[in-house]
Design a protein around this motif. Structure first.
Motif, short mmCIF file in Angstrom:
data_model
loop_
_atom_site.label_atom_id
_atom_site.label_comp_id
_atom_site.label_asym_id
_atom_site.label_seq_id
_atom_site.Cartn_x
_atom_site.Cartn_y
_atom_site.Cartn_z
N GLY A 51 0.84 -1.29 0.01
CA GLY A 51 -0.04 -0.09 0.00
C GLY A 51 0.75 1.46 -0.05
N HIS A 52 2.04 1.40 0.84
CA HIS A 52 2.94 2.40 0.78
C HIS A 52 3.26 2.63 -0.47
CE1 HIS A 52 6.58 4.31 2.53
NE2 HIS A 52 5.64 5.39 2.27
N LEU A 53 4.00 1.55 -1.16
CA LEU A 53 4.52 1.75 -2.52
C LEU A 53 3.34 2.30 -3.62
CD1 LEU A 53 6.65 1.37 -4.69
CD2 LEU A 53 5.82 -0.97 -5.14
N GLU A 54 2.09 1.71 -3.44
CA GLU A 54 1.11 2.32 -4.37
C GLU A 54 0.92 3.78 -4.07
OE1 GLU A 54 -2.10 -0.24 -3.52
OE2 GLU A 54 -1.28 -1.97 -4.40
N ASN A 55 1.03 4.25 -2.91
CA ASN A 55 0.76 5.58 -2.31
C ASN A 55 2.09 6.67 -3.03
OD1 ASN A 55 -1.55 5.27 -1.14
ND2 ASN A 55 -0.55 4.99 0.81
N VAL A 56 3.23 6.02 -3.02
CA VAL A 56 4.25 6.67 -3.58
C VAL A 56 4.07 7.03 -5.22
CG1 VAL A 56 6.74 6.62 -3.88
CG2 VAL A 56 5.76 6.27 -1.47
#
Length: 145
Positions: A51-56
């Motif tokens: 999820g963090h990668l998707e946000n970035v």
């Protein structure tokens, strides 16, 4: 024209339009450009999960993702280059520890380390395995930023 060529063409056309808009505004950056430029971190972003990668990737036009391992010699050699690219380019740079995030590394196609994945406008456009020179990576990023 391949999908990759089409994507590059689309990105270049968007950048041309941004430059044209800037010229028409007397050299001033558009509000969205100011926000994008100031939001790009000057240090690599440590990814904590999918999820963090998707946000970035969603938050930045261009993201270079470094899939690395602490025990990997080539990864350690590449680290100063990754840090410099984060500080010196308009691209966001993210780091994924393949040992801590094995499933995410698999999803990124990291079968060896280091693996670098370049995202442009939310889509993966390049994947490289092995240590790359700073010049090679700068040249690649210039195509998309």
């Amino acid at each position: 024209m391949t999908d990759l060529d089409e994507e590059r063409h689309r990105i270049r056309e968007r950048k041309k339009q941004e430059l044209q808009d800037r010229l028409e505004n007397g050299g001033e950056l558009a509000t969205s450009e100011v926000a994008d430029a100031s939001d790009t971190p000057a240090e690599p972003i440590g990814i904590t999960g999918q999820g963090h990668l998707e946000n970035v990737v969603d938050d930045h036009d261009v993201v270079l993702v470094d899939c690395y391992a602490d025990w990997c010699g080539p990864c350690q050699m590449l680290e100063p280059t990754i840090e410099a690219l984060a500080a010196e380019t308009d691209a966001a740079v993210a780091k994924v520890d393949v040992d801590a995030h094995q499933r995410l590394a698999q999803q990124l196609g990291a079968q060896g380390v280091p693996t670098l994945v370049l995202y442009a406008d939310g889509e993966p456009v390049e994947r490289m395995v092995g240590a790359q020179t700073k010049g090679q990576l700068e040249q690649l990023l210039e195509q998309y930023t």
